[in-house]
Motif scaffolding. Structure first.
Motif, PDB file in Angstrom:
ATOM      1  N   ASP A  13       0.859  -1.176   0.000  1.00  2.00           N
ATOM      2  CA  ASP A  13       0.000   0.000   0.000  1.00  2.00           C
ATOM      3  C   ASP A  13       0.901   1.233   0.000  1.00  2.00           C
ATOM      4  N   PRO A  14       0.928   2.002  -1.092  1.00  2.00           N
ATOM      5  CA  PRO A  14       1.823   3.158  -1.155  1.00  2.00           C
ATOM      6  C   PRO A  14       1.628   4.140   0.006  1.00  2.00           C
ATOM      7  N   ASP A  15       0.457   4.124   0.622  1.00  2.00           N
ATOM      8  CA  ASP A  15       0.235   5.055   1.736  1.00  2.00           C
ATOM      9  C   ASP A  15       0.946   4.610   3.016  1.00  2.00           C
ATOM     10  N   LEU A  16       1.595   3.445   2.964  1.00  2.00           N
ATOM     11  CA  LEU A  16       2.403   3.007   4.114  1.00  2.00           C
ATOM     12  C   LEU A  16       3.895   3.304   3.914  1.00  2.00           C
ATOM     13  N   ARG A  17       4.214   3.959   2.824  1.00  2.00           N
ATOM     14  CA  ARG A  17       5.633   4.221   2.530  1.00  2.00           C
ATOM     15  C   ARG A  17       6.302   5.043   3.648  1.00  2.00           C
ATOM     16  N   MET A  18       5.629   6.086   4.107  1.00  2.00           N
ATOM     17  CA  MET A  18       6.234   6.912   5.165  1.00  2.00           C
ATOM     18  C   MET A  18       6.221   6.184   6.514  1.00  2.00           C
ATOM     19  N   PHE A  19       5.262   5.281   6.688  1.00  2.00           N
ATOM     20  CA  PHE A  19       5.285   4.483   7.920  1.00  2.00           C
ATOM     21  C   PHE A  19       6.563   3.644   7.948  1.00  2.00           C
ATOM     22  N   ALA A  20       6.939   3.109   6.795  1.00  2.00           N
ATOM     23  CA  ALA A  20       8.181   2.325   6.718  1.00  2.00           C
ATOM     24  C   ALA A  20       9.397   3.213   7.001  1.00  2.00           C
ATOM     25  N   GLU A  21       9.332   4.479   6.576  1.00  2.00           N
ATOM     26  CA  GLU A  21      10.436   5.402   6.879  1.00  2.00           C
ATOM     27  C   GLU A  21      10.530   5.623   8.387  1.00  2.00           C
ATOM     28  N   TRP A  22       9.366   5.745   9.011  1.00  2.00           N
ATOM     29  CA  TRP A  22       9.335   5.901  10.482  1.00  2.00           C
ATOM     30  C   TRP A  22       9.954   4.658  11.148  1.00  2.00           C
ATOM     31  N   LEU A  23       9.586   3.482  10.641  1.00  2.00           N
ATOM     32  CA  LEU A  23      10.133   2.237  11.207  1.00  2.00           C
ATOM     33  C   LEU A  23      11.649   2.173  11.051  1.00  2.00           C
ATOM     34  N   LYS A  24      12.141   2.605   9.891  1.00  2.00           N
ATOM     35  CA  LYS A  24      13.583   2.537   9.640  1.00  2.00           C
ATOM     36  C   LYS A  24      14.331   3.410  10.645  1.00  2.00           C
ATOM     37  N   GLN A  25      13.793   4.602  10.906  1.00  2.00           N
ATOM     38  CA  GLN A  25      14.471   5.450  11.884  1.00  2.00           C
ATOM     39  C   GLN A  25      14.384   4.836  13.286  1.00  2.00           C
ATOM     40  N   LEU A  26      13.179   4.353  13.618  1.00  2.00           N
ATOM     41  CA  LEU A  26      12.975   3.786  14.962  1.00  2.00           C
ATOM     42  C   LEU A  26      13.999   2.675  15.232  1.00  2.00           C
ATOM     43  N   PHE A  27      14.061   1.706  14.323  1.00  2.00           N
ATOM     44  CA  PHE A  27      14.952   0.570  14.567  1.00  2.00           C
ATOM     45  C   PHE A  27      16.415   0.932  14.291  1.00  2.00           C
ATOM     46  N   GLY A  28      16.646   1.706  13.244  1.00  2.00           N
ATOM     47  CA  GLY A  28      18.032   2.026  12.872  1.00  2.00           C
ATOM     48  C   GLY A  28      18.749   2.816  13.955  1.00  2.00           C
ATOM     49  N   GLU A  29      18.092   3.852  14.472  1.00  2.00           N
ATOM     50  CA  GLU A  29      18.748   4.691  15.485  1.00  2.00           C
ATOM     51  C   GLU A  29      18.743   4.027  16.856  1.00  2.00           C
ATOM     52  N   SER A  30      17.779   3.135  17.071  1.00  2.00           N
ATOM     53  CA  SER A  30      17.700   2.510  18.394  1.00  2.00           C
ATOM     54  C   SER A  30      18.654   1.326  18.522  1.00  2.00           C
ATOM     55  N   GLU A  31      18.829   0.574  17.437  1.00  2.00           N
ATOM     56  CA  GLU A  31      19.601  -0.679  17.559  1.00  2.00           C
ATOM     57  C   GLU A  31      21.000  -0.619  16.969  1.00  2.00           C
ATOM     58  N   GLY A  32      21.246   0.314  16.069  1.00  2.00           N
ATOM     59  CA  GLY A  32      22.533   0.303  15.362  1.00  2.00           C
ATOM     60  C   GLY A  32      23.657   0.861  16.206  1.00  2.00           C
ATOM     61  N   LYS A  33      24.148   0.067  17.134  1.00  2.00           N
ATOM     62  CA  LYS A  33      25.161   0.560  18.072  1.00  2.00           C
ATOM     63  C   LYS A  33      26.160  -0.521  18.449  1.00  2.00           C
ATOM     64  N   ASP A  34      27.343  -0.108  18.850  1.00  2.00           N
ATOM     65  CA  ASP A  34      28.355  -1.027  19.387  1.00  2.00           C
ATOM     66  C   ASP A  34      28.637  -2.179  18.421  1.00  2.00           C
ATOM     67  N   GLY A  35      28.617  -1.900  17.144  1.00  2.00           N
ATOM     68  CA  GLY A  35      28.904  -2.952  16.162  1.00  2.00           C
ATOM     69  C   GLY A  35      27.761  -3.932  15.984  1.00  2.00           C
ATOM     70  N   TYR A  36      26.608  -3.615  16.567  1.00  2.00           N
ATOM     71  CA  TYR A  36      25.453  -4.508  16.486  1.00  2.00           C
ATOM     72  C   TYR A  36      24.346  -3.834  15.684  1.00  2.00           C
ATOM     73  N   GLY A  37      23.423  -4.614  15.192  1.00  2.00           N
ATOM     74  CA  GLY A  37      22.193  -4.036  14.655  1.00  2.00           C
ATOM     75  C   GLY A  37      21.665  -4.739  13.427  1.00  2.00           C
ATOM     76  N   ILE A  38      20.378  -5.061  13.476  1.00  2.00           N
ATOM     77  CA  ILE A  38      19.678  -5.555  12.285  1.00  2.00           C
ATOM     78  C   ILE A  38      19.476  -4.336  11.389  1.00  2.00           C
ATOM     79  N   PHE A  39      19.856  -4.420  10.126  1.00  2.00           N
ATOM     80  CA  PHE A  39      19.722  -3.274   9.223  1.00  2.00           C
ATOM     81  C   PHE A  39      18.277  -3.179   8.744  1.00  2.00           C
ATOM     82  N   PRO A  40      17.567  -2.084   9.068  1.00  2.00           N
ATOM     83  CA  PRO A  40      16.165  -1.984   8.633  1.00  2.00           C
ATOM     84  C   PRO A  40      16.070  -1.397   7.222  1.00  2.00           C
TER      85      PRO A  40
END
Ligand code: PA5
Length: 436
Positions: free
Chosen positions: A273-300
């Motif tokens: 659903d193209p209207d979820l595109r920005m929701f996915a952007e929100w998810l990428k920031q949420l997980f990327g900035e929260s988990e990408g640390k200390d050499g660890y992190g699932i790449f969203p």
């Protein structure tokens, strides 16, 4: 009663499936989060937010939103990262990604434009061009009050407002969402008499969509923020209030860790659903900035299907087996459309005449899912019933909580972002040569 459903496929076939061990770790992480015992616990105010928010400010948000809708045809929201992605995600999902185009005419509703999320002059000029001949207002959002992208765009739109309305009237059209007592933006707002809203001390940017940061633009767009909060509260109750500790959040968070152990280090958030595109952007920031640390992190990552099946489908089906998919689907579509009939069968699709396009979309989900499963891509499937504010509130809270739990399971602090400072520092150092 919660709406959200989660199911998991393609895991059992993988070796050493140890869900119990990971679930235990996730349950421990959940307790750590709720009891505020983990790193960054001073930024976990969002956990209680759906129940425990400032009701007086909430009423002021609704009043300001009504005021903006009454006196403006456009609202420019200046903010970046957590200071805009939640609102952009909600507005696209609830009003449709084409809402600005649909509202472009003289009788249209309020258009919402986002600025301050890049430093590109063409983009800023385009937004300026689109609003300058209309009545417009500005909502500047920055917790720190010193973010370069936000500040630069705010200067430009503040000047445009002042040129158009004069300083006094312009000040009535500027709404500042920032720290409750400190920072450059707070000082300016107090000096110039802007209406102000608060980014709570105990909530970081990417967890702030249910505070004034997200709520003011979402309410200004004409969405029901009471229902949004009610959905989040219902999900919170589901996660924290039920007797059964093992719920969907734990299932999702523990599975992500298990998959990461199996070297599935890329999570693709998929929508149909193209209207979820920005929701996915929100998810990428949420997980990327929260988990990408200390050499660890699932790449969203995120993909919009079926469009991206024609670009990335090959890689998913056949490339390196380092990915898993989290599909987000909305069961009921608000508007459907039938495939029209013609006398001739010029494209071989006559057998589909009269069928709704929604049937094709849901069939695409099923077909793609089984193709990717056969290509050894584990699938997590999250479904909400509709495009309502309630369902979206559930979804926001679900992912925020799951992200906090996942990061704690891995032992990283989900609530800071030291890595973001590196590029900011470099820009400031290079620009310093223009000072004095
Ligand atoms: O999640 C975060 O904390 C960041 O993405 C911030 O929201 C972003 O950097 C913007 O910061 P500020 O609101 O201070 O301008």
């Amino acid at each position: 009663m919660k709406n959200l459903q989660l199911s998991i496929q393609g895991i059992e076939e993988l070796p050493d499936y140890e869900v119990e061990q990971f679930a235990e770790e996730a349950l421990f992480a959940k307790e750590t989060l709720v009891e505020k015992r983990g790193p960054g616990s001073e930024f976990t105010g969002w956990v209680e937010l759906p129940e425990n928010y400032d009701k007086e400010e909430f009423a002021r948000i609704k009043k300001a939103a009504a005021e903006i809708r009454a006196n403006s045809k456009a609202l420019v929201v200046c903010g970046i990262g957590g200071s805009y992605l939640g609102a952009a995600a909600a507005i696209d999902f609830l009003k449709g990604g084409m809402h600005n185009l649909k509202n472009a005419g003289p009788d249209g509703e309020l258009q919402i434009f986002f600025a301050g999320n890049n430093m590109n002059p063409t983009y800023i000029n385009d937004v300026l061009e689109l609003v300058k001949d209309k009545d417009f207002s500005v909502n500047v959002i920055s917790k720190s009050g010193t973010t370069m992208e936000t500040s630069v765009s705010f200067r430009i739109f503040k000047k445009a407002l002042e040129d158009k309305y004069g300083k006094e009237e312009a000040a009535k059209r500027i709404y500042a969402t920032t720290d409750k007592q400190k920072g450059a933006l707070k000082a300016l707002a107090d000096k110039e008499g802007y209406q102000t809203f608060v980014v709570p001390d105990d909530i970081g940017g990417r967890y702030s969509v249910l505070s004034a940061v997200g709520l003011l633009p979402i309410a200004a767009a004409g969405c029901d923020i009471d229902q949004l909060m009610a959905g989040a509260a219902s999900m919170r109750e589901e996660i924290l209030g039920s007797e059964d500790d093992y719920n969907e959040v734990i299932a999702y968070a523990s599975l992500r860790q298990q998959l990461y152990e199996w070297d599935r280090y890329i999570e693709i958030f998929v929508n149909y659903d193209p209207d979820l595109r920005m929701f996915a952007e929100w998810l990428k920031q949420l997980f990327g900035e929260s988990e990408g640390k200390d050499g660890y992190g699932i790449f969203p990552a995120s993909l919009n299907f079926t469009s991206d099946l024609h670009s990335m489908g090959q890689m998913i089906q056949d490339g390196e087996r380092n990915i898993f998919e989290t599909v987000i689907n909305v069961r009921n579509t608000p508007k459907d459309i039938e495939i029209p009939a013609f006398d001739e069968d010029f494209d071989g699709l006559k057998y589909l005449e009269g069928k709704p396009v929604s049937l094709l979309n849901q069939t695409a989900i099923a077909g793609t899912q089984s193709a990717h499963l056969s290509g050894d891509v584990p699938q997590i499937y999250i479904e909400i019933p509709d495009r309502s504010e309630f369902s979206l509130g559930e979804l926001f809270y679900f992912f925020e909580f799951a992200c906090g739990v996942s990061a704690y399971t891995e032992g990283v602090n989900p609530f800071d972002q030291p890595g973001v400072e590196a590029y900011k520092k470099n820009i400031k150092e290079i620009l310093a040569r223009y000072q004095g």
